[in-house]
Design a protein around this motif. Sequence first.
Motif, PDB file in Angstrom:
ATOM      1  N   SER A  39      55.865 -19.579  23.352  1.00  9.48           N
ATOM      2  CA  SER A  39      56.063 -19.436  24.800  1.00  9.48           C
ATOM      3  C   SER A  39      56.987 -18.253  25.126  1.00  9.48           C
ATOM      4  O   SER A  39      57.227 -17.957  26.290  1.00  9.48           O
ATOM      5  N   ASP A  41      59.107 -14.365  24.847  1.00  8.26           N
ATOM      6  CA  ASP A  41      58.891 -12.979  25.240  1.00  8.26           C
ATOM      7  C   ASP A  41      58.159 -12.168  24.161  1.00  8.26           C
ATOM      8  O   ASP A  41      57.155 -11.510  24.427  1.00  8.26           O
ATOM      9  N   LEU A  42      58.659 -12.234  22.932  1.00  6.32           N
ATOM     10  CA  LEU A  42      58.077 -11.410  21.868  1.00  6.32           C
ATOM     11  C   LEU A  42      56.636 -11.829  21.579  1.00  6.32           C
ATOM     12  O   LEU A  42      55.766 -10.987  21.357  1.00  6.32           O
ATOM     13  N   LYS A  45      54.516 -10.516  24.420  1.00  6.09           N
ATOM     14  CA  LYS A  45      54.517  -9.053  24.545  1.00  6.09           C
ATOM     15  C   LYS A  45      53.870  -8.368  23.351  1.00  6.09           C
ATOM     16  O   LYS A  45      53.177  -7.378  23.492  1.00  6.09           O
ATOM     17  N   ARG A  71      58.308 -25.804  22.086  1.00  3.46           N
ATOM     18  CA  ARG A  71      58.629 -27.084  22.727  1.00  3.46           C
ATOM     19  C   ARG A  71      57.940 -27.220  24.075  1.00  3.46           C
ATOM     20  O   ARG A  71      57.684 -28.327  24.541  1.00  3.46           O
ATOM     21  N   SER A  72      57.651 -26.088  24.713  1.00  8.08           N
ATOM     22  CA  SER A  72      57.049 -26.129  26.066  1.00  8.08           C
ATOM     23  C   SER A  72      55.772 -26.953  26.058  1.00  8.08           C
ATOM     24  O   SER A  72      55.001 -26.901  25.094  1.00  8.08           O
ATOM     25  N   TYR A 115      61.754 -27.989  16.983  1.00 10.48           N
ATOM     26  CA  TYR A 115      61.930 -27.096  15.831  1.00 10.48           C
ATOM     27  C   TYR A 115      62.688 -27.777  14.691  1.00 10.48           C
ATOM     28  O   TYR A 115      62.536 -27.428  13.531  1.00 10.48           O
ATOM     29  N   VAL A 145      61.493 -17.048  17.314  1.00 11.37           N
ATOM     30  CA  VAL A 145      62.462 -17.920  18.004  1.00 11.37           C
ATOM     31  C   VAL A 145      63.856 -17.323  17.830  1.00 11.37           C
ATOM     32  O   VAL A 145      64.071 -16.489  16.939  1.00 11.37           O
TER      33      VAL A 145
HETATM   34  N1  LIG Z   1      61.823  -9.891  22.728  1.00 11.78           N
HETATM   35  C1  LIG Z   1      61.891  -8.776  22.023  1.00 11.78           C
HETATM   36  O1  LIG Z   1      61.559  -7.693  22.491  1.00 11.78           O
HETATM   37  C2  LIG Z   1      62.392  -8.808  20.613  1.00 11.78           C
HETATM   38  C3  LIG Z   1      62.731  -9.992  20.000  1.00 11.78           C
HETATM   39  N2  LIG Z   1      63.133 -10.002  18.686  1.00 11.78           N
HETATM   40  C4  LIG Z   1      63.468 -11.268  18.023  1.00 11.78           C
HETATM   41  O2  LIG Z   1      62.330 -12.121  18.052  1.00 11.78           O
HETATM   42  C5  LIG Z   1      62.734 -13.467  18.204  1.00 11.78           C
HETATM   43  C6  LIG Z   1      62.093 -14.050  19.469  1.00 11.78           C
HETATM   44  O3  LIG Z   1      62.493 -13.272  20.570  1.00 11.78           O
HETATM   45  P1  LIG Z   1      62.105 -13.666  22.074  1.00 11.78           P
HETATM   46  O4  LIG Z   1      60.673 -14.013  22.161  1.00 11.78           O
HETATM   47  O5  LIG Z   1      62.648 -12.596  22.918  1.00 11.78           O
HETATM   48  O6  LIG Z   1      62.962 -14.985  22.271  1.00 11.78           O
HETATM   49  P2  LIG Z   1      62.945 -16.012  23.460  1.00 11.78           P
HETATM   50  O7  LIG Z   1      64.330 -16.168  23.939  1.00 11.78           O
HETATM   51  O8  LIG Z   1      61.885 -15.700  24.428  1.00 11.78           O
HETATM   52  O9  LIG Z   1      62.624 -17.371  22.669  1.00 11.78           O
HETATM   53  C7  LIG Z   1      61.344 -17.689  22.110  1.00 11.78           C
HETATM   54  C8  LIG Z   1      61.074 -19.163  22.338  1.00 11.78           C
HETATM   55  O10 LIG Z   1      62.016 -19.931  21.596  1.00 11.78           O
HETATM   56  C9  LIG Z   1      62.368 -21.094  22.336  1.00 11.78           C
HETATM   57  N3  LIG Z   1      63.817 -21.094  22.571  1.00 11.78           N
HETATM   58  C10 LIG Z   1      64.534 -20.196  23.265  1.00 11.78           C
HETATM   59  N4  LIG Z   1      65.840 -20.511  23.259  1.00 11.78           N
HETATM   60  C11 LIG Z   1      65.941 -21.638  22.558  1.00 11.78           C
HETATM   61  C12 LIG Z   1      67.033 -22.466  22.182  1.00 11.78           C
HETATM   62  N5  LIG Z   1      68.285 -22.174  22.544  1.00 11.78           N
HETATM   63  N6  LIG Z   1      66.781 -23.558  21.451  1.00 11.78           N
HETATM   64  C13 LIG Z   1      65.529 -23.843  21.071  1.00 11.78           C
HETATM   65  N7  LIG Z   1      64.458 -23.092  21.386  1.00 11.78           N
HETATM   66  C14 LIG Z   1      64.655 -22.011  22.107  1.00 11.78           C
HETATM   67  C15 LIG Z   1      61.625 -21.042  23.662  1.00 11.78           C
HETATM   68  O11 LIG Z   1      60.439 -21.808  23.524  1.00 11.78           O
HETATM   69  P3  LIG Z   1      60.340 -23.349  23.936  1.00 11.78           P
HETATM   70  O12 LIG Z   1      61.439 -23.646  24.907  1.00 11.78           O
HETATM   71  O13 LIG Z   1      58.981 -23.456  24.527  1.00 11.78           O
HETATM   72  O14 LIG Z   1      60.484 -24.071  22.662  1.00 11.78           O
HETATM   73  C16 LIG Z   1      61.246 -19.582  23.792  1.00 11.78           C
HETATM   74  O15 LIG Z   1      60.063 -19.400  24.526  1.00 11.78           O
HETATM   75  C17 LIG Z   1      64.258 -13.458  18.254  1.00 11.78           C
HETATM   76  O16 LIG Z   1      64.741 -13.658  16.949  1.00 11.78           O
HETATM   77  C18 LIG Z   1      64.577 -12.040  18.717  1.00 11.78           C
HETATM   78  O17 LIG Z   1      65.831 -11.622  18.279  1.00 11.78           O
HETATM   79  C19 LIG Z   1      63.190  -8.856  17.946  1.00 11.78           C
HETATM   80  C20 LIG Z   1      62.860  -7.649  18.489  1.00 11.78           C
HETATM   81  C21 LIG Z   1      62.474  -7.502  19.873  1.00 11.78           C
END
Ligand SMILES: NC(=O)C1=CN([C@@H]2O[C@H](COP(=O)(O)OP(=O)(O)OC[C@H]3O[C@@H](n4cnc5c(N)ncnc54)[C@H](OP(=O)(O)O)[C@@H]3O)[C@@H](O)[C@H]2O)C=CC1
Length: 521
Positions: A39, A41-42, A45, A71-72, A115, A145
């Motif tokens: 769910s 960003d990465l 995207k 989890r969504s 998770y 994540v």
């Molecule tokens: N976004 C980017 O451009 C980049 C990201 N990264 C790395 O990639 C990984 C994912 O990034 P990104 O997609 O931006 O992350 P997000 O913050 O969008 O998190 C991804 C998913 O993880 C779950 N999540 C978020 N926060 C929590 C929490 N505190 N506890 C449990 N579940 C959580 C959510 O899904 P749900 O609630 O549905 O479970 C969320 O949709 C990270 O390690 C980031 O550092 C690396 C390079 C670039």
Amino acid sequence: MVNGYAEVVPAEVLDGRPAGAGPPEQGGSTVSITVVGASGDLAKKKIFPALFALFYEDCLPEHFTVFGYARSKMNDAELGTMISRTLTCRIDKRENCGDKMEQFLQRCFYQPGQYNTEEGFAELDRKLKEKEAGRIPNRLFYLSVPPNIFVDVVRSASRTASSSSGWTRFIVEKPFGRDSESSGELTRSLKKYLAEEQIFRIDHYLGKELVENLSVLRFSNLVFEPLWSRNYIRNVQLIFSEDFGTEGRGGYFDNYGIIRDIMQNHLLQILALFAMETPVSLDAEDIRNEKVKVLRSMRPLKLEDVVVGQYKGHTRGGRSFPGYADDPTVPKGSVTPTFAAAALFIDNARWDGVPFLMKAGKALHTRRAEIRVQFRRVPGNLYRRRSIGTDLDTATNELVLRVQPDEAIYLRINSKVPGLGMRLDRSDLNLLYSERYRREIPDAYERLLLDAVEGEHRLFIRSDELDAAWAIFTPVLRELEDRRVAPELYPYGSRGPVGAHYLAANYNVRWGDIAGDDGSF
Ligand SMILES: NC(=O)C1=CN([C@@H]2O[C@H](COP(=O)(O)OP(=O)(O)OC[C@H]3O[C@@H](n4cnc5c(N)ncnc54)[C@H](OP(=O)(O)O)[C@@H]3O)[C@@H](O)[C@H]2O)C=CC1
Ligand SMILES: O=C1O[C@H](COP(=O)(O)O)[C@@H](O)[C@H](O)[C@H]1O
């Protein structure tokens, strides 16, 4: 190594397959790719679009399935709708685009779950088996994540959803810890559940076209390799800039800062490829062995060789751009750097005394990533007084690899201006990709996902590489934080702190990206 099957690994874990299983029969296997954090960003995207691009190019195996896990609350159709909003076809591949998207979406499914518990992954395992339909199951998990969840996911997924007779691999996203200690701890935790061969630590800069081409340029062109040393190279510059701030990611960013976000991984990986000795072969272990050697030859970075900055709000043309500290997710009084410049050194025979300058920043005037190699001056230059407005004695050759945007490799040379006189000026021998190659360049995530499916580790980071990389940066990061070193403020959209110029000047260097158009310094 072909498809990851010829590796020497501990018998019980052998890439998730029982010892001696041998490669699966052609056509008898299937690959399931589970995006954990689907769910996020990465995933939206980059990961789903990259998987679709691979599918479009017929690069995925005949039998494959994509699962989203998070989890969504979502069902398969909702995941499909979410993904479909992000998919695009390449400009040169528009035919059947809609059909292809439909076929791809039919292979995408969703499993909701936590998770840190095994129930969701057990249910995922059940569904995966259904889709695998008796074929040899190979499973790839992409951990998209936040880092504090990595180990939970690996523990739960490896215990309950590992392949019984094929391979099981995990792609792990950065950040890999915050310093030597936490990175070591993460590695130890991951290795409780996985063999090193199962772990694919991603640094997406290694999947960028120009970064891939760096080794080709060096090792397949006689003209470059003999010059690739302190004898001819004056300095090397690794430059990253973005023309936007941390918008929306301030919460994550404040815990890391630009040195951890960009320098310790993306720029250092490029530096290692740039400076390594010729590997024995193109095998992953041979290349990574050379990278580790060069990283281990580097001096830990010193505080006096670092300049840090943070962007502040700025109004231009009636538009206001917020400062880093204005972001509500950033703690008040944060001294986290959004810009850094650093001078690094490799204490080996090839690079002794050559400054490797890094510069990385957010909210600068332009978006750019490049490697600039400045060569020494020509001794006793016969033509030094024949130039147009340039001192040829100091306007030396410069090789630039522009990683993005507008990928290019160009060499700045001094050349005669046509005519009866003898006047010289600066020109570029320019390989501009968009002119030379008429096809769209694949996104870095496409290449890296494909490599992970094929078991190719060449572009992924090995744990000893990671240790060596953290050893260079950990002491200075600790010092910056212990002393709460105040960053120099720079306006949003500017060229960054002037301190970066003084740092370069300490080593008799001028940043190539701000030199005059004629290349003069
Ligand atoms: N976004 C980017 O451009 C980049 C990201 N990264 C790395 O990639 C990984 C994912 O990034 P990104 O997609 O931006 O992350 P997000 O913050 O969008 O998190 C991804 C998913 O993880 C779950 N999540 C978020 N926060 C929590 C929490 N505190 N506890 C449990 N579940 C959580 C959510 O899904 P749900 O609630 O549905 O479970 C969320 O949709 C990270 O390690 C980031 O550092 C690396 C390079 C670039
Ligand atoms: O890893 C990261 O990279 C992006 C920049 O990647 P690019 O491929 O768009 O150049 C950066 O914005 C982000 O802060 C960082 O975590």
